[in-house]
Design a protein around this motif. Sequence first.
Motif, short mmCIF file in Angstrom:
data_model
loop_
_atom_site.label_atom_id
_atom_site.label_comp_id
_atom_site.label_asym_id
_atom_site.label_seq_id
_atom_site.Cartn_x
_atom_site.Cartn_y
_atom_site.Cartn_z
N VAL A 145 -25.97 -122.99 -60.01
CA VAL A 145 -26.24 -124.24 -60.71
C VAL A 145 -27.54 -124.86 -60.22
O VAL A 145 -28.02 -124.54 -59.13
N ASN A 146 -28.09 -125.76 -61.02
CA ASN A 146 -29.28 -126.49 -60.60
C ASN A 146 -28.86 -127.66 -59.71
O ASN A 146 -27.67 -127.84 -59.42
N ARG A 147 -29.80 -128.48 -59.32
CA ARG A 147 -29.49 -129.59 -58.41
C ARG A 147 -28.56 -130.64 -59.03
O ARG A 147 -27.92 -131.41 -58.32
N SER A 148 -28.46 -130.64 -60.36
CA SER A 148 -27.52 -131.53 -61.04
C SER A 148 -26.15 -130.88 -61.19
O SER A 148 -25.27 -131.42 -61.84
N LYS A 149 -26.02 -129.68 -60.62
CA LYS A 149 -24.79 -128.87 -60.68
C LYS A 149 -24.42 -128.50 -62.11
O LYS A 149 -23.26 -128.54 -62.50
N LYS A 150 -25.46 -128.10 -62.85
CA LYS A 150 -25.29 -127.68 -64.24
C LYS A 150 -26.04 -126.39 -64.47
O LYS A 150 -26.92 -126.00 -63.71
N THR A 151 -25.69 -125.72 -65.58
CA THR A 151 -26.43 -124.55 -66.06
C THR A 151 -26.85 -124.84 -67.50
O THR A 151 -26.26 -125.70 -68.15
N PRO A 152 -27.85 -124.15 -68.01
CA PRO A 152 -28.29 -124.41 -69.38
C PRO A 152 -27.18 -124.24 -70.42
O PRO A 152 -27.17 -124.95 -71.42
N ASP A 153 -26.23 -123.34 -70.17
CA ASP A 153 -25.13 -123.13 -71.12
C ASP A 153 -23.87 -123.91 -70.75
O ASP A 153 -22.80 -123.66 -71.30
N ASN A 154 -23.98 -124.85 -69.80
CA ASN A 154 -22.86 -125.69 -69.38
C ASN A 154 -21.65 -124.90 -68.92
O ASN A 154 -20.51 -125.22 -69.25
N LEU A 155 -21.89 -123.85 -68.12
CA LEU A 155 -20.79 -123.03 -67.61
C LEU A 155 -19.87 -123.81 -66.67
O LEU A 155 -18.75 -123.41 -66.41
N GLN A 156 -20.33 -124.93 -66.18
CA GLN A 156 -19.55 -125.77 -65.28
C GLN A 156 -18.66 -126.76 -66.02
O GLN A 156 -17.79 -127.39 -65.43
N LYS A 157 -18.85 -126.87 -67.32
CA LYS A 157 -18.18 -127.89 -68.13
C LYS A 157 -16.66 -127.82 -67.98
O LYS A 157 -16.05 -126.76 -68.09
N GLY A 158 -16.07 -128.98 -67.70
CA GLY A 158 -14.62 -129.10 -67.61
C GLY A 158 -14.02 -128.60 -66.30
O GLY A 158 -12.80 -128.60 -66.15
N LEU A 159 -14.86 -128.18 -65.34
CA LEU A 159 -14.34 -127.61 -64.10
C LEU A 159 -14.50 -128.54 -62.89
O LEU A 159 -14.19 -128.15 -61.78
N ASP A 160 -14.98 -129.76 -63.12
CA ASP A 160 -15.06 -130.77 -62.07
C ASP A 160 -15.82 -130.27 -60.84
O ASP A 160 -15.32 -130.34 -59.72
N ILE A 161 -17.03 -129.77 -61.07
CA ILE A 161 -17.86 -129.28 -59.98
C ILE A 161 -18.70 -130.45 -59.47
O ILE A 161 -19.66 -130.86 -60.11
N GLU A 162 -18.29 -130.99 -58.33
CA GLU A 162 -19.00 -132.12 -57.74
C GLU A 162 -19.85 -131.71 -56.54
O GLU A 162 -20.85 -132.35 -56.25
N ARG A 163 -19.40 -130.67 -55.83
CA ARG A 163 -20.11 -130.19 -54.65
C ARG A 163 -20.18 -128.67 -54.71
O ARG A 163 -19.30 -128.02 -55.28
N VAL A 164 -21.20 -128.12 -54.08
CA VAL A 164 -21.31 -126.67 -54.00
C VAL A 164 -21.48 -126.26 -52.55
O VAL A 164 -22.06 -127.03 -51.76
N PRO A 165 -20.95 -125.11 -52.21
CA PRO A 165 -20.26 -124.19 -53.10
C PRO A 165 -18.85 -124.67 -53.42
O PRO A 165 -18.21 -125.37 -52.64
N THR A 166 -18.37 -124.27 -54.59
CA THR A 166 -16.97 -124.43 -54.99
C THR A 166 -16.50 -123.07 -55.46
O THR A 166 -17.09 -122.50 -56.39
N PHE A 167 -15.48 -122.53 -54.81
CA PHE A 167 -14.89 -121.25 -55.18
C PHE A 167 -13.51 -121.54 -55.73
O PHE A 167 -12.62 -122.00 -55.00
N ILE A 168 -13.31 -121.26 -57.02
CA ILE A 168 -12.04 -121.55 -57.68
C ILE A 168 -11.27 -120.24 -57.83
O ILE A 168 -11.79 -119.26 -58.36
#
Length: 176
Positions: free
Chosen positions: A115-138
């Motif tokens: 993810v970028n510094r905003s914890k996002k990807t261009p295709d919003n792969l993080q959407k709906g997964l509540d990624i607030e900090r990295v790393p996050t291993f689900i």
Amino acid sequence: MKKILLSILVVLTVSCVAQTKKETATLDKSGNLVGIATKENFLTEPFKEDWFDVGYNDYKPNQDILNSLKPLLQKVTIKAFMGTWCGDSQEQTPILYNILDATNFNYQNLEMICVNRSKKTPDNLQKGLDIERVPTFIFYKDGEEIGRFVEYPRESVEADILAIVNGKPYKHSYQE
């Protein structure tokens, strides 16, 4: 001959569609990976020498925990989020790969998302997964989330993963 050419055309078309279905990791303007990565991405410069090799090679996981983890990890899938710009990700991601390699984990069951510094990807792969900090291993079993490791371990990475995949009570570092 027409059938052969048509078959080749269909295979190529399906192959191209399958390859564009998932966002593969690319470097952003700051030189950070964004998108779906593989271990091979981290084995290239600048990641390899700057932090991946050191973190991977210096970590010595607990062998008893690895022995317990090995059969349990065969039944899970992992969706991991990290930032190549993030110190915690640079520390924990090589350790995760070290543990997965030591347990012969099937990498078809891992999706590593940078993810970028905003914890996002261009295709919003993080959407709906509540990624607030990295790393996050689900960690998922039968398609259901069974737990997550967030930013740093409570005990050790392998002990925390064992607690998650064993179904034992586990709270990541930001849960009370």
